[in-house]
Structure formats: structure tokens, C-alpha cells
Write an enzyme that holds these catalytic residues in place. Structure first.
Site, mmCIF file in Angstrom:
data_model
loop_
_atom_site.group_PDB
_atom_site.id
_atom_site.type_symbol
_atom_site.label_atom_id
_atom_site.label_comp_id
_atom_site.label_asym_id
_atom_site.label_seq_id
_atom_site.Cartn_x
_atom_site.Cartn_y
_atom_site.Cartn_z
ATOM 1 N N GLY A 15 0.832 -1.201 0.000
ATOM 2 C CA GLY A 15 0.000 0.000 0.000
ATOM 3 C C GLY A 15 0.866 1.250 0.000
ATOM 4 O O GLY A 15 2.098 1.174 0.068
ATOM 5 N N ASP A 16 0.216 2.407 -0.148
ATOM 6 C CA ASP A 16 0.902 3.699 -0.138
ATOM 7 C C ASP A 16 1.911 3.835 -1.269
ATOM 8 O O ASP A 16 2.925 4.511 -1.142
ATOM 9 C CB ASP A 16 1.606 3.943 1.222
ATOM 10 C CG ASP A 16 0.649 3.748 2.381
ATOM 11 O OD1 ASP A 16 -0.464 4.271 2.298
ATOM 12 O OD2 ASP A 16 1.010 3.050 3.339
ATOM 13 N N GLY A 18 1.212 5.316 -4.006
ATOM 14 C CA GLY A 18 0.903 6.535 -4.755
ATOM 15 C C GLY A 18 -0.180 6.295 -5.798
ATOM 16 O O GLY A 18 -0.208 6.945 -6.848
ATOM 17 N N LYS A 19 -1.084 5.389 -5.476
ATOM 18 C CA LYS A 19 -2.169 5.055 -6.421
ATOM 19 C C LYS A 19 -3.111 6.226 -6.661
ATOM 20 O O LYS A 19 -3.589 6.422 -7.771
ATOM 21 C CB LYS A 19 -3.017 3.879 -5.886
ATOM 22 C CG LYS A 19 -2.277 2.578 -5.797
ATOM 23 C CD LYS A 19 -3.167 1.479 -5.261
ATOM 24 C CE LYS A 19 -3.545 1.645 -3.795
ATOM 25 N NZ LYS A 19 -2.427 1.567 -2.851
ATOM 26 N N ALA A 42 -8.293 3.130 3.602
ATOM 27 C CA ALA A 42 -7.389 3.645 2.564
ATOM 28 C C ALA A 42 -7.127 5.133 2.787
ATOM 29 O O ALA A 42 -7.908 5.818 3.429
ATOM 30 C CB ALA A 42 -8.024 3.432 1.197
ATOM 31 N N GLY A 43 -6.023 5.609 2.234
ATOM 32 C CA GLY A 43 -5.735 7.037 2.284
ATOM 33 C C GLY A 43 -5.130 7.426 0.960
ATOM 34 O O GLY A 43 -3.976 7.122 0.688
ATOM 35 N N HIS A 44 -5.924 8.021 0.086
ATOM 36 C CA HIS A 44 -5.446 8.374 -1.242
ATOM 37 C C HIS A 44 -5.265 9.888 -1.334
ATOM 38 O O HIS A 44 -6.216 10.634 -1.235
ATOM 39 C CB HIS A 44 -6.416 7.832 -2.308
ATOM 40 C CG HIS A 44 -6.457 6.323 -2.330
ATOM 41 N ND1 HIS A 44 -7.442 5.610 -2.946
ATOM 42 C CD2 HIS A 44 -5.612 5.408 -1.802
ATOM 43 C CE1 HIS A 44 -7.196 4.311 -2.793
ATOM 44 N NE2 HIS A 44 -6.098 4.171 -2.103
ATOM 45 N N THR A 45 -4.013 10.294 -1.501
ATOM 46 C CA THR A 45 -3.692 11.729 -1.466
ATOM 47 C C THR A 45 -3.600 12.282 -2.881
ATOM 48 O O THR A 45 -2.886 11.731 -3.723
ATOM 49 C CB THR A 45 -2.346 11.933 -0.739
ATOM 50 O OG1 THR A 45 -2.445 11.302 0.539
ATOM 51 C CG2 THR A 45 -2.030 13.401 -0.557
ATOM 52 N N THR A 132 -5.771 -0.094 10.974
ATOM 53 C CA THR A 132 -6.086 1.335 10.995
ATOM 54 C C THR A 132 -7.167 1.633 12.038
ATOM 55 O O THR A 132 -7.556 2.785 12.209
ATOM 56 C CB THR A 132 -6.579 1.803 9.606
ATOM 57 O OG1 THR A 132 -7.759 1.050 9.279
ATOM 58 C CG2 THR A 132 -5.530 1.581 8.534
ATOM 59 N N GLN A 227 -5.034 -0.273 -0.629
ATOM 60 C CA GLN A 227 -3.955 -1.040 0.012
ATOM 61 C C GLN A 227 -3.042 -1.641 -1.070
ATOM 62 O O GLN A 227 -2.973 -1.088 -2.155
ATOM 63 C CB GLN A 227 -4.503 -2.126 0.955
ATOM 64 C CG GLN A 227 -5.215 -1.573 2.196
ATOM 65 C CD GLN A 227 -6.672 -1.253 1.957
ATOM 66 O OE1 GLN A 227 -7.404 -1.991 1.331
ATOM 67 N NE2 GLN A 227 -7.118 -0.117 2.455
ATOM 68 N N ALA A 307 3.985 6.763 11.310
ATOM 69 C CA ALA A 307 5.205 6.768 10.493
ATOM 70 C C ALA A 307 5.268 5.445 9.748
ATOM 71 O O ALA A 307 4.991 4.388 10.305
ATOM 72 C CB ALA A 307 6.422 6.926 11.388
ATOM 73 N N LEU A 335 10.154 8.252 -7.632
ATOM 74 C CA LEU A 335 11.554 8.073 -8.036
ATOM 75 C C LEU A 335 12.431 9.172 -7.434
ATOM 76 O O LEU A 335 13.552 8.924 -6.994
ATOM 77 C CB LEU A 335 11.650 8.113 -9.573
ATOM 78 C CG LEU A 335 13.026 7.883 -10.145
ATOM 79 C CD1 LEU A 335 13.445 6.428 -9.954
ATOM 80 C CD2 LEU A 335 13.076 8.252 -11.632
ATOM 81 N N THR A 418 7.066 11.453 -11.039
ATOM 82 C CA THR A 418 8.243 12.164 -10.531
ATOM 83 C C THR A 418 7.883 13.339 -9.619
ATOM 84 O O THR A 418 8.689 14.219 -9.382
ATOM 85 C CB THR A 418 9.086 12.700 -11.715
ATOM 86 O OG1 THR A 418 8.214 13.509 -12.531
ATOM 87 C CG2 THR A 418 9.669 11.587 -12.554
HETATM 88 P P1 IMP Z 1 -6.933 -2.792 8.403
HETATM 89 O O1 IMP Z 1 -7.126 -2.743 6.935
HETATM 90 O O2 IMP Z 1 -7.309 -1.519 9.101
HETATM 91 O O3 IMP Z 1 -7.560 -4.001 9.041
HETATM 92 O O4 IMP Z 1 -5.350 -2.948 8.674
HETATM 93 C C1 IMP Z 1 -4.652 -4.145 8.342
HETATM 94 C C2 IMP Z 1 -3.256 -3.824 7.822
HETATM 95 O O5 IMP Z 1 -3.384 -3.140 6.583
HETATM 96 C C3 IMP Z 1 -2.434 -2.905 8.717
HETATM 97 O O6 IMP Z 1 -1.073 -3.272 8.610
HETATM 98 C C4 IMP Z 1 -2.632 -1.540 8.114
HETATM 99 O O7 IMP Z 1 -1.572 -0.664 8.405
HETATM 100 C C5 IMP Z 1 -2.671 -1.897 6.639
HETATM 101 N N1 IMP Z 1 -3.406 -0.913 5.834
HETATM 102 C C6 IMP Z 1 -4.732 -0.751 5.740
HETATM 103 N N2 IMP Z 1 -5.035 0.228 4.869
HETATM 104 C C7 IMP Z 1 -3.863 0.676 4.386
HETATM 105 C C8 IMP Z 1 -3.514 1.661 3.406
HETATM 106 O O8 IMP Z 1 -4.339 2.327 2.790
HETATM 107 N N3 IMP Z 1 -2.179 1.823 3.185
HETATM 108 C C9 IMP Z 1 -1.232 1.080 3.803
HETATM 109 N N4 IMP Z 1 -1.518 0.141 4.704
HETATM 110 C C10 IMP Z 1 -2.815 -0.056 5.000
#
Ligand code: IMP
Length: 433
Positions: A15-16, A18-19, A42-45, A132, A227, A307, A335, A418
Site C-alpha cells: 500500500g501507499d 501513490g495510487k 485507505a488514504g489516497h492523497t 487502521t 492497500q 510513520a 523516483l 516524478t
Molecule cells: P486494516 O485494513 O485496518 O484491518 O489494517 C490491516 C493492515 O493493513 C495494517 O497493517 C494496516 O496498516 C494496513 N493498511 C490498511 N489500509 C492501508 C492503506 O491504505 N495503506 C497502507 N496500509 C494499509
């Protein structure tokens, strides 16, 4: 009749990758963007003209006027998170309520799911998954156990009330008897859910039928994974995973259209690796340049503010992700974060505790816990690639690093990101061409 393309975008790591930015960019050529799994974990910036928007539940195409944003049956739906995000977007002048449509079959995330998620994590102590805390796991458990309450159930408030009470009573039994924590307020949860339903039921629509109509119209559609591949409940580093199928197959089951309808899978790969939460991470860098990557890459969770752990690119895990997702093209992101490094390493094998060398991630990837990475060294380029928009303008060492990734993964690079802005992208081949 023009023929549209259905393109799946998935994260190939933890995950993360940069989707969000990539989906936002590709939305320029899509009529609709579909979420098919996960929830508001999810956290999509997105950064547009320097303005940052963080989305958790609503598809990343929402900032493009007129694009349909579809939430498929595979998504677990928090109506509180939905309200919050719709309000935030409305405040920014985005008419999201006109764009968002939600499958009747989405299982709901209730406040008691969140309480259970957090209670379970506390009970695991040192073995905590590092979720999360958004109730994702418990909501999927109830779905699979066939006791969940779905969005469509709210159409009949009297029946929904009875279903909600029964489910929350069960959750309260677990919370108090098993975990010794406070029960959630049943009355408040039920009335809050019914109020949210009244507001949001007009957004309910048959997503599968919508996708069939888009296909008849020859429209392009983007399927936005949340993710990453290594967090997939079947193929990831179990049990340190999320509770859904994050791999490309989830796009079919989570939206209700069959596998033959998909034309392309774009795998998003960050130029190094990060992971948030617990679990194995063979290429993790506890010392420099780990903190340098964290700092330059601003590696802080968009959902929880945690972090992120940082490390070198792991070609072994990625090779498995190419297969798990059937990736047809790569997008390499961030990159520029590597710009200042003298040497850059890539993991090309694992050495097990017994000295055995592995160049493939074993099935049931949790088995990689006791492995040492075998690293290959590459010279850095020590110049800025931030905002570079043409392949030829990349330093030679950066080109060589990217070509090496292509060779190791046996999949062509189509895009290189980039920088955070839409325009900071090298397009070698557009996934919709
Ligand atoms: P859950 O999805 O909240 O149950 O978390 C399960 C695992 O997935 C944990 O390690 C979270 O940190 C990770 N996780 C869930 N959503 C994301 C995301 O959007 N980005 C990165 N890791 C995530």
C-alpha cells in the site's frame, strides 16, 4: 461503436505506492472510477495546483467533473465516513453527491465494528496487526459469516432496526464478555445509522448494471485498488494483512463483472518499499538511509498519521505480485525520493535461516519472516528528477535503475511518477491506448 477499456490499478507492495495520484491522472480519460474492496482504511492523497485532498472511501476520480464514482459490493461501507467525506468535498465545491453511487450489497461498518477492531488489537498486545482501527476486519468477518447488515437492508427501516439491534447485541457480548471493555450504545448506534441511511440511500445504485451500460456505451472505466498486494488476505503476509482481496481479481468479485471484461492491470510500484503496521519486511532499513527515505518521501500514513517503515525495493516480493495480479504494465512512483542517494539497493533474493537461497516469494508469504535479503547495488544519480516529464531527461543511472526493475519483474514500465502533481509524470504508454 467505440470500444472502451476496463483498467485495474493495484498497489504491488504494502500500500501507499501513490495510487491516488495515478488514478486521478488516468481519470482524465475515464467515464467512471470504481472502488472494489477495502473501506475508509485507505488514504489516497491528491495534489492539484498545490492543493491537497485526502480521500479514504470515495474513488480518487471525484475531482474530475462529471466522472462517475462507483463504490462496488466488495467495499465495506461506513456511513459516518461517507458523510464526512461528502461534506468535505461539498465544502471544497465538489458536487460529490451527484457523482457517487453505492452498491446495495455493501456491508455496513458500524461503531461496534470499530470498537471490536480496537479491542482485538489491544488484546493481541505485541502481536498486534497494526490495523487502521476503522472496523474493517470485523465488518468483513460479519459479511462472510452471513450476519452483516448491508446498505440495501436500510431501505426497510423497521426490519433494519431489528437486524442492527441483533448484530450490535452480539458485538456487545463480545466486547464485554470476551474483551472486558465497554459496550457501545445500541440506541444511539441504531438511530444514527437510520439517520445516515435517510440521507444516503438516494446514492444507492446497481453498480454491476451501471458497468454493463458503460461497456455498451464504449466508455473507459478505471478500477481503483486500495492497500497493496502484500496486504491481500489470501496472498499477503498473513496474518499481517487487511481483510479483503487487494489483488486484481478482487476487481471482478468486488464490482460484479467477470474477469473477461478487464483489459489491463497497471501495477503501481514505489521506487523503494514502505509498510505501515506490523509484520515481516525483509528489506526494512532501521538505519540510514531508512530515515532519509521516510523524511524525503514524507512517509506518514494518510489515514492514521503513523510513520511508515521504509526499505529497499524488494524484487522478490514484487515478482510474486506481478503473478498474483497479472500485471500488464508498471507505474513507478516517487523516483525523486532516491535522488540524493549515493547507492541504491534492490533485493533480488532471500537467504533463509538455514542458508537456503530463494528468488521467489513462497506461497503463504508469512513464511518470509526469518529471511535475510540478498541485495544488489546500483549507483545513484545524485541529481534532481523531481517533475521530469520525459524519459530522455532522466539521468542515465535513473534510467538504468528503472530498466533493471523492468528486467527483474518481466513487465514493461508504462508510467513514471516524478512528483505529487498530475503533470509530474512520464507517460511511455497510456493504459487506455
Ligand atoms: P486494516 O485494513 O485496518 O484491518 O489494517 C490491516 C493492515 O493493513 C495494517 O497493517 C494496516 O496498516 C494496513 N493498511 C490498511 N489500509 C492501508 C492503506 O491504505 N495503506 C497502507 N496500509 C494499509
Amino acid at each position: 461503436m467505440s470500444v472502451g477499456r476496463n483498467v485495474i490499478v493495484v498497489g504491488a507492495q504494502w500500500g501507499d505506492e501513490g495510487k491516488g495520484k495515478v488514478v486521478d491522472l488516468l481519470t482524465e480519460r475515464s467515464a467512471a472510477v470504481v472502488r472494489f474492496q477495502g473501506g475508509h482504511n485507505a488514504g489516497h492523497t491528491l495534489v492539484i495546483d498545490g492543493h491537497k485532498t485526502v480521500l479514504h472511501l470515495i474513488p480518487s476520480g471525484v475531482l474530475h467533473p462529471g466522472v462517475q464514482c462507483l463504490i462496488g459490493n466488495g467495499v465495506v461501507l461506513s456511513l459516518a465516513a461517507l458523510d464526512e467525506e461528502l461534506d468535505m468535498l461539498a465544502g471544497a465545491g465538489v458536487p460529490a453527491r451527484d457523482q457517487v453511487r453505492i452498491s446495495p450489497a455493501c456491508p455496513l461498518i458500524l461503531p461496534s465494528h470499530i470498537a471490536l477492531d480496537q479491542a482485538r488489537e489491544r488484546a493481541r498486545g505485541g502481536q498486534a496487526i497494526g490495523t487502521t482501527g476503522r472496523g474493517i476486519g470485523p465488518a468483513y468477518e460479519d459479511k462472510v459469516a452471513r450476519r452483516g447488515v448491508r446498505f440495501v437492508d436500510l431501505v426497510d427501516p423497521a426490519r433494519a432496526e431489528a437486524q442492527l439491534r441483533e448484530l450490535i447485541d452480539y458485538h456487545n457480548f463480545l466486547l464485554t464478555a470476551q474483551f472486558g471493555v465497554a459496550a457501545v450504545d445500541v440506541e444511539a448506534s441504531v438511530s444514527q445509522t437510520l439517520e445516515q441511511a435517510a440521507r444516503n440511500l438516494p446514492l444507492m445504485a446497481d453498480i454491476t448494471a451501471t458497468l454493463a451500460a458503460l461497456r455498451r456505451d464504449g466508455a473507459n472505466v478505471l478500477f481503483e485498488g486500495a492497500q497493496g498486494s502484500l496486504l491481500d488476505v489470501d496472498h499477503g503476509t498473513y496474518p499481517y494483512v487487511t481483510s479483503s482481496n487487494t489483488t486484481a481479481g478482487g476487481a471482478a468479485t468486488g464490482s460484479g463483472v467477470g474477469p473477461t471484461w478487464f483489459d489491463h492491470v497497471l501495477g503501481i510500484v514505489k521506487a523503494y518499499t514502505t509498510r505501515v503496521g506490523g509484520g515481516p519486511f525483509p528489506t526494512e532499513l532501521h538505519e540510514e538511509p531508512g530515515p532519509h527515505l521516510a523524511n524525503r518521501g514524507r512517509e506518514v500514513g494518510a489515514t492514521t498519521g503513523r510513520a511508515r517503515r521504509c526499505g529497499w525495493l524488494d524484487a522478490v516480493a514484487l515478482r510474486r505480485a506481478m503473478v498474483n495480479n497479472g500485471v500488464s504494465g508498471l507505474c513507478i512512483t516517487k523516483l525523486d525520493v532516491l535522488d540524493e542517494l549515493e547507492t541504491i539497493e534492490i533485493c533480488v533474493g532471500y537467504r533463509t535461516a538455514s542458508g537456503k537461497m530463494l528468488d521467489e516469494l513462497p506461497a503463504g508469504a508469512a513464511a518470509l519472516a526469518p529471511c535475510e535479503p540478498v541485495l544488489e547495488r546500483h549507483p545513484g544519480w545524485r541529481q534532481s528528477t523531481l517533475g521530469v516529464r520525459r524519459w530522455e531527461a532522466l539521468p542515465e543511472a535513473a534510467q538504468a535503475y528503472l530498466r533493471r526493475i523492468e528486467t527483474l519483474l518481466e513487465v514493461p514500465i508504462e508510467l513514471v511518477s516524478t512528483g505529487a502533481e498530475r503533470e509530474d509524470t512520464i507517460v511511455l504508454r497510456h493504459p487506455f491506448d
